[in-house]
Motif scaffolding. Structure first.
Motif, PDB file in Angstrom:
ATOM      1  N   ILE A 199       0.860  -1.169   0.000  1.00 32.44           N
ATOM      2  CA  ILE A 199       0.000   0.000   0.000  1.00 32.44           C
ATOM      3  C   ILE A 199       0.904   1.228   0.000  1.00 32.44           C
ATOM      4  N   GLY A 200       0.592   2.201  -0.806  1.00 30.01           N
ATOM      5  CA  GLY A 200       1.351   3.449  -0.789  1.00 30.01           C
ATOM      6  C   GLY A 200       2.791   3.332  -1.216  1.00 30.01           C
ATOM      7  N   GLY A 201       3.114   2.402  -2.091  1.00 32.92           N
ATOM      8  CA  GLY A 201       4.468   2.304  -2.639  1.00 32.92           C
ATOM      9  C   GLY A 201       5.477   1.742  -1.665  1.00 32.92           C
ATOM     10  N   ALA A 202       5.801   2.474  -0.621  1.00 27.43           N
ATOM     11  CA  ALA A 202       6.848   2.065   0.313  1.00 27.43           C
ATOM     12  C   ALA A 202       6.286   1.545   1.629  1.00 27.43           C
ATOM     13  N   TYR A 203       5.012   1.192   1.647  1.00 30.84           N
ATOM     14  CA  TYR A 203       4.378   0.701   2.873  1.00 30.84           C
ATOM     15  C   TYR A 203       3.705  -0.644   2.615  1.00 30.84           C
ATOM     16  N   ILE A 204       3.496  -1.368   3.699  1.00 28.94           N
ATOM     17  CA  ILE A 204       2.929  -2.706   3.602  1.00 28.94           C
ATOM     18  C   ILE A 204       1.682  -2.765   4.476  1.00 28.94           C
ATOM     19  N   LYS A 205       0.591  -3.190   3.857  1.00 30.97           N
ATOM     20  CA  LYS A 205      -0.649  -3.355   4.606  1.00 30.97           C
ATOM     21  C   LYS A 205      -0.720  -4.774   5.138  1.00 30.97           C
ATOM     22  N   VAL A 206      -1.016  -4.895   6.433  1.00 32.62           N
ATOM     23  CA  VAL A 206      -1.117  -6.214   7.059  1.00 32.62           C
ATOM     24  C   VAL A 206      -2.548  -6.419   7.542  1.00 32.62           C
ATOM     25  N   LEU A 207      -2.953  -7.680   7.551  1.00 30.70           N
ATOM     26  CA  LEU A 207      -4.314  -8.038   7.945  1.00 30.70           C
ATOM     27  C   LEU A 207      -4.253  -9.125   9.008  1.00 30.70           C
ATOM     28  N   ASP A 208      -4.857  -8.859  10.154  1.00 31.37           N
ATOM     29  CA  ASP A 208      -4.896  -9.823  11.248  1.00 31.37           C
ATOM     30  C   ASP A 208      -6.330  -9.932  11.749  1.00 31.37           C
ATOM     31  N   GLN A 209      -6.909 -11.118  11.551  1.00 30.61           N
ATOM     32  CA  GLN A 209      -8.305 -11.361  11.959  1.00 30.61           C
ATOM     33  C   GLN A 209      -9.220 -10.276  11.397  1.00 30.61           C
ATOM     34  N   GLU A 210      -9.046 -10.032  10.080  1.00 24.48           N
ATOM     35  CA  GLU A 210      -9.848  -9.082   9.315  1.00 24.48           C
ATOM     36  C   GLU A 210      -9.649  -7.629   9.745  1.00 24.48           C
ATOM     37  N   LYS A 211      -8.617  -7.351  10.508  1.00 22.44           N
ATOM     38  CA  LYS A 211      -8.287  -5.987  10.910  1.00 22.44           C
ATOM     39  C   LYS A 211      -7.032  -5.558  10.170  1.00 22.44           C
ATOM     40  N   GLN A 212      -7.052  -4.313   9.617  1.00 25.05           N
ATOM     41  CA  GLN A 212      -5.958  -3.830   8.797  1.00 25.05           C
ATOM     42  C   GLN A 212      -5.011  -2.933   9.595  1.00 25.05           C
ATOM     43  N   GLY A 213      -3.721  -3.009   9.220  1.00 28.37           N
ATOM     44  CA  GLY A 213      -2.716  -2.131   9.781  1.00 28.37           C
ATOM     45  C   GLY A 213      -1.685  -1.809   8.710  1.00 28.37           C
ATOM     46  N   VAL A 214      -0.688  -0.965   9.040  1.00 28.39           N
ATOM     47  CA  VAL A 214       0.341  -0.558   8.085  1.00 28.39           C
ATOM     48  C   VAL A 214       1.707  -0.639   8.763  1.00 28.39           C
ATOM     49  N   VAL A 215       2.679  -1.187   8.010  1.00 31.32           N
ATOM     50  CA  VAL A 215       4.071  -1.261   8.452  1.00 31.32           C
ATOM     51  C   VAL A 215       4.921  -0.550   7.403  1.00 31.32           C
ATOM     52  N   ASP A 216       5.904   0.253   7.841  1.00 36.42           N
ATOM     53  CA  ASP A 216       6.773   0.882   6.851  1.00 36.42           C
ATOM     54  C   ASP A 216       7.963  -0.022   6.528  1.00 36.42           C
ATOM     55  N   THR A 217       8.796   0.393   5.589  1.00 32.31           N
ATOM     56  CA  THR A 217       9.872  -0.481   5.115  1.00 32.31           C
ATOM     57  C   THR A 217      11.037  -0.574   6.095  1.00 32.31           C
ATOM     58  N   THR A 218      10.984   0.173   7.196  1.00 30.37           N
ATOM     59  CA  THR A 218      11.998  -0.002   8.243  1.00 30.37           C
ATOM     60  C   THR A 218      11.536  -1.000   9.291  1.00 30.37           C
ATOM     61  N   GLY A 219      10.292  -1.485   9.138  1.00 28.43           N
ATOM     62  CA  GLY A 219       9.751  -2.426  10.105  1.00 28.43           C
ATOM     63  C   GLY A 219       8.923  -1.773  11.195  1.00 28.43           C
ATOM     64  N   GLN A 220       8.841  -0.442  11.151  1.00 27.52           N
ATOM     65  CA  GLN A 220       8.083   0.280  12.169  1.00 27.52           C
ATOM     66  C   GLN A 220       6.583   0.107  11.917  1.00 27.52           C
ATOM     67  N   LEU A 221       5.837  -0.191  12.973  1.00 29.25           N
ATOM     68  CA  LEU A 221       4.392  -0.293  12.868  1.00 29.25           C
ATOM     69  C   LEU A 221       3.807   1.112  12.800  1.00 29.25           C
ATOM     70  N   VAL A 222       3.241   1.479  11.649  1.00 32.98           N
ATOM     71  CA  VAL A 222       2.688   2.818  11.444  1.00 32.98           C
ATOM     72  C   VAL A 222       1.267   2.889  11.991  1.00 32.98           C
ATOM     73  N   LEU A 223       0.444   1.927  11.606  1.00 34.20           N
ATOM     74  CA  LEU A 223      -0.921   1.827  12.115  1.00 34.20           C
ATOM     75  C   LEU A 223      -1.131   0.403  12.623  1.00 34.20           C
ATOM     76  N   PRO A 224      -1.578   0.225  13.847  1.00 37.81           N
ATOM     77  CA  PRO A 224      -1.793  -1.126  14.361  1.00 37.81           C
ATOM     78  C   PRO A 224      -2.950  -1.803  13.623  1.00 37.81           C
ATOM     79  N   PRO A 225      -2.953  -3.114  13.513  1.00 39.73           N
ATOM     80  CA  PRO A 225      -4.034  -3.818  12.800  1.00 39.73           C
ATOM     81  C   PRO A 225      -5.327  -3.854  13.622  1.00 39.73           C
ATOM     82  N   LYS A 226      -6.070  -2.717  13.556  1.00 33.48           N
ATOM     83  CA  LYS A 226      -7.334  -2.628  14.291  1.00 33.48           C
ATOM     84  C   LYS A 226      -8.429  -1.959  13.466  1.00 33.48           C
ATOM     85  N   PHE A 227      -8.139  -1.659  12.189  1.00 33.82           N
ATOM     86  CA  PHE A 227      -9.070  -0.904  11.361  1.00 33.82           C
ATOM     87  C   PHE A 227      -9.761  -1.818  10.344  1.00 33.82           C
ATOM     88  N   THR A 228     -10.985  -1.446  10.000  1.00 29.27           N
ATOM     89  CA  THR A 228     -11.702  -2.214   8.975  1.00 29.27           C
ATOM     90  C   THR A 228     -11.331  -1.751   7.579  1.00 29.27           C
TER      91      THR A 228
END
Length: 883
Positions: free
Chosen positions: A476-505
């Motif tokens: 997602i967003g070129g340099a970011y990775i969207k993760v999905l855990d139990q149908e909840k979405q989050g975002v991780v950047d390419t340094t491994g930092q959790l940008v948004l925790p997986p809690k969003f629909t």
């Protein structure tokens, strides 16, 4: 007085004779088995003369007679040693008397050895450390002494091995410092210390061991483990550091091999040679430098292949029955040569040194410095220096990223480093790279996302573990990775930092940040690009932008800065960004807010407003406006009116040049609204190199604004530049009778009557006439060159300073625009075996109705470097299969 002296001598003689008689008598009694009588005679003899060597000898015999109840080996040894020590003091008469019954120095020595041997036998029968130790201490001159010591030491070593402890081995060394097992005992002590100090085998523990134990026999093993750990990142700096710190180790040689291959594959082998003179194969590098840049070409003699260089020197002996077919078409441009024998493949270097034995079913380059080998369907890997990296036990080996290989075995994937360390076992359904910074693992439909650096760190600590945290992973967003855990979405950047925790629909990429919402809300919240809530306010909608947050609240649009400040109040019906220009819509009012301009630009009078961008690199967006009469105008990013709204259409050709249409005709206008070309053309098109094509009355012309070139529309097709040079001012044009050449003022250089005209030099054109024949024409002197005409041409090299072409008219030849005819048109076949920069021409002439062939290699300097007459069978073995 004289009589008394004679009497004394007779008494002494008779006394000595008496002693001797007692000894001989005792010996005779011993032979008769009269042990008590023997002892009595010997005791009287020794009592009279304690240094009686003969008596002590008989006593030694006495104590070593097995039938004697007084049998005692130790006593026998005592007396035989006394006999030896006193023998020198006996008088001549006794020695003569005793010799008659066999009492001599030789017999005494013989008995001593016998006693020592019997005693050794007794010690062996007991086979104890104490028995051997007693023997060693008692029989210090025995022939069996060293053997007794050896047997004693072996028993003690067995005991130490049974204990197998530092204390046991230390005790052995202290007690038996001269034992041959001392070195092994010390080695085992070193091993215990090595294992104790290096378990677990982390980098920290290994380096501490090396610091504390500089002389340990396990130093090289520890250094090897350090190398295994630190080299997983496969970086030149790491190998250089290792070679310097552990210069004399075995692993430093491997580090040097990797470093050399990295320099070589970067084309910097000479730099390596100059910088690393301590490399263990520096003489080999010097030899490689002589051949590293050479091209090799296959030759065939007596059914076997060898290889020569571009000067004709034999580099690889003629001994191979098979070679790769690609070499027959392209020569060898690589630093290695695949060789084949009996359908098996190996690799040699350009010196002919075997790197990979001819043993494998398949060999291919996996990545720089690494070959993949296949045997019986199983894959392994070799380093280009010739040592194995991975064993041939894998179903697949593939490059994962710049650090890792992925290996496949029994249906599962694992990870190995490029230098062959298996750091993740084959336990995963999927392993892939993400952004070259992450490794993605999947198992049982769950995913883990691990940074490369984390893989390294865990390997260094020997604690590799991962958590399969996600149900899905995507970009997602070129340099970011969207993760999905139990149908909840989050975002991780390419340094491994959790940008948004997986809690969003749902998460939207706004480019400047993120919009996210949860299951209990239909509204969006805004988040900064690196994470963190921008505003507590909830929004109905959000739109992407590169610099601002654009959102809708209570039915109205507004804009926020990247830190949450209000840039545009939420009062607008719509907001549109065109580059840095913000268009705000409220009812019929349209304002353009421009950075650096105090008052907004009022665009309300216009019917349509949109962004337009030219079709060229780094094109800046313009604001195009359109009146209710459908007339168009143009504003730039600073709000400057570039074109008044009086045109039917506008095409942006450059930041400073526009094609405009009015009343069905086209013209060109610059940034100052100056008419560059009058609005009279039926069409204007944008071409490469800053040219514009012109169309008028079905005739074509050409224009270049910056170079002030203008060819009026009078040609049957679009003129094209004669050469690709930036300084070109000649153009190929077409008229009714054919193609010609004109200068930038339209003056004829070559009459327009030919089928084709191609660039050859700045003064000579390659021309095809109406008969279909090509020839060279000097358009400056207006003279045709005396080269032979040809029917066909195929360019072998067209870039750079030289053009080389294959030309033919029944027969083939090679023509250069710099050096003329390289190869005359006399050959039945020609193709290039070499590179485009340094061609090597395979040439062939047929004789005897196609049964015999003369094959020659001719380089680009016209020199024949190899020539061979061949029959048809051999000819087809040296011919590229494409021909």
């Amino acid at each position: 007085m004289r009589k008394l002296g004679i009497i004394a001598c007779l008494v002494a003689l008779l006394t000595s004779q008496g002693f001797a008689d007692r000894v001989t008598s005792a010996y005779k009694q011993l032979q008769k088995g009269r042990y008590d009588k023997t002892k009595s005679l010997l005791d009287r003899a020794i009592g009279k003369q304690a240094i009686n060597a003969g008596a002590h000898y008989i006593y030694a015999l006495y104590f070593l007679t097995k039938e004697n109840p007084a049998y005692q080996v130790d006593s026998s040894y005592t007396h035989i040693m006394l006999s030896l020590s006193h023998y020198a003091q006996i008088d001549k008469g006794d020695s003569i008397t005793w010799a008659k019954v066999g009492i001599t120095l030789t017999s005494i020595e013989r008995h001593r050895r016998k006693v020592e041997s019997v005693a050794f036998g007794l010690a062996k029968s007991q086979n104890t450390i104490a028995a051997y130790q007693t023997y060693v201490e008692r029989f210090t001159a025995a022939r069996e002494l060293n053997k007794a010591i050896e047997l004693r030491d072996q028993l003690a070593w067995n005991n130490a091995q049974a204990l197998h402890s530092i204390a046991g081995y230390q005790s052995f060394i202290k007690t038996y410092p001269k034992a041959k097992q001392v070195a092994e005992a010390q080695t085992r002590i070193d091993f215990f210390v090595y294992k104790a100090e290096t378990t677990p085998a982390t980098l920290k523990n290994l380096e501490a061991f090396l610091a504390h134990n500089p002389q340990s026999v396990y130093r090289d093993s520890a250094v090897n483990q350090v190398f295994d750990l630190v080299s997983v990142n496969h970086q030149k700096a790491t190998y250089e550091w290792f070679m310097k710190k552990y210069a004399n180790s075995t692993a430093a040689k491997t580090a040097g091999d990797w470093l050399m291959s990295m320099y070589q594959n970067e084309g910097k082998l000479r730099q390596f040679y100059q910088q690393f003179g301590n490399y263990h194969r520096i003489a080999y590098v010097q030899q490689l430098l002589e051949v590293d840049s050479l091209q090799y070409f296959p030759i065939l003699e007596a059914g076997r292949y060898g290889f020569i260089d571009q000067a004709g020197g034999l580099r690889i002996p003629i001994k191979y029955k098979q070679i790769y077919q690609d070499y027959l078409c392209e020569g060898i441009q690589d630093r290695f040569i695949m060789v084949r024998q009996n359908n098996l493949t190996g690799v040699i270097d350009k010196l002919g040194k075997t790197l990979i034995p001819v043993y494998y079913d398949q060999v291919e380059v996996l990545t720089d410095g690494v070959f993949k080998v296949v045997k019986n369907g199983m894959s392994g890997a070799f380093h280009q220096s010739g040592f194995p990296i991975l064993p041939t036990v894998y179903d697949k080996i593939e490059v994962l990223n710049q650090y890792f290989l992925r290996v496949y075995r029994d249906g599962m994937w694992g990870v190995a480093t490029l230098n062959g360390k298996l750091i993740v076992d084959c336990n995963f359904s999927e392993i892939d790279k993400k952004a070259n910074s992450f490794v993605l693992f999947r198992k049982d439909n769950r995913y883990a996302l691990i940074k490369n650096s984390q893989v390294f760190d865990q390997f260094l600590k020997q604690q590799f573990s991962l958590q399969l945290m996600y149900d899905e992973v995507d970009w997602i967003g070129g340099a970011y990775i969207k993760v999905l855990d139990q149908e909840k979405q989050g975002v991780v950047d390419t340094t491994g930092q959790l940008v948004l925790p997986p809690k969003f629909t749902q998460i939207k990429d706004l480019r400047v940040g993120w919009a996210a919402r949860t299951s209990d809300s239909t509204a969006w919240q805004l988040y900064k690009r690196k994470g963190g809530l921008l505003s507590k306010t909830f929004f109905e909608m959000a739109s992407p932008h590169d610099r601002f947050f654009v959102a809708k609240k209570q039915g109205k649009w507004g804009a926020l800065s990247v830190v949450g400040d209000t840039l545009e109040p939420f009062k607008r019906d719509s907001l549109v960004f065109i580059g840095n220009v913000l268009l705000t819509f409220k009812g019929k009012q349209v304002l353009a807010k421009i950075k650096g301009r105090e008052n907004p630009l009022n665009l309300s009078p216009y019917r349509f407003i949109k962004g337009e961008r030219g079709n060229y690199s780094n094109a800046q967006p313009f604001v195009q406006v359109e009146t209710r009469y459908r007339k168009k105008g143009l504003y730039n990013q600073k709000g400057k009116k570039m074109l008044a709204a009086v045109y039917d259409d506008i095409l942006i050709l450059a930041d400073d040049l526009f094609s405009v249409k009015r009343y069905g005709r086209y013209g060109l206008v610059d940034t100052n609204r100056k008419v560059v070309l009058p609005i009279r053309y039926q069409g204007i098109s944008n071409l490469k190199g800053g040219y514009q094509g012109l169309l008028l009355n079905r005739k074509f012309g050409l224009y270049h604004h910056q170079r002030k070139i203008k060819l009026e529309p009078k040609y049957a097709s679009l003129p094209r530049p004669y050469s690709s040079s930036d300084s070109n001012r000649l153009f190929v044009v077409k008229k009714s009778n054919g193609f010609g050449l004109v200068d930038d003022r339209g003056r004829d250089m070559v009459a327009a009557k030919y089928q084709k005209i191609e660039y050859w030099t700045d003064s000579i054109a390659l021309i095809k006439n109406e008969a279909g024949h090509w020839f060279l024409f000097n358009f400056i002197t207006k003279q045709r060159l005396k080269t032979q005409d040809f029917n066909d041409i195929k360019y072998l090299k067209k870039e750079g300073d030289e053009i080389i072409a294959l030309v033919s008219k029944v027969k083939f030849g090679i023509l250069s625009n710099k050096r003329g005819l390289l190869i005359p048109m006399e050959y039945d076949l020609i193709y290039n075996l070499g590179s485009r920069e340094a061609p090597m021409f395979f040439t062939e002439r047929q004789y005897a109705g196609g049964k015999s062939f003369v094959v020659s290699y001719i380089n680009h300097q016209k020199k024949v470097i190899w020539n061979k007459i061949m029959q048809e069978g051999d000819y087809h073995k040296i011919l590229c299969e494409e021909y």
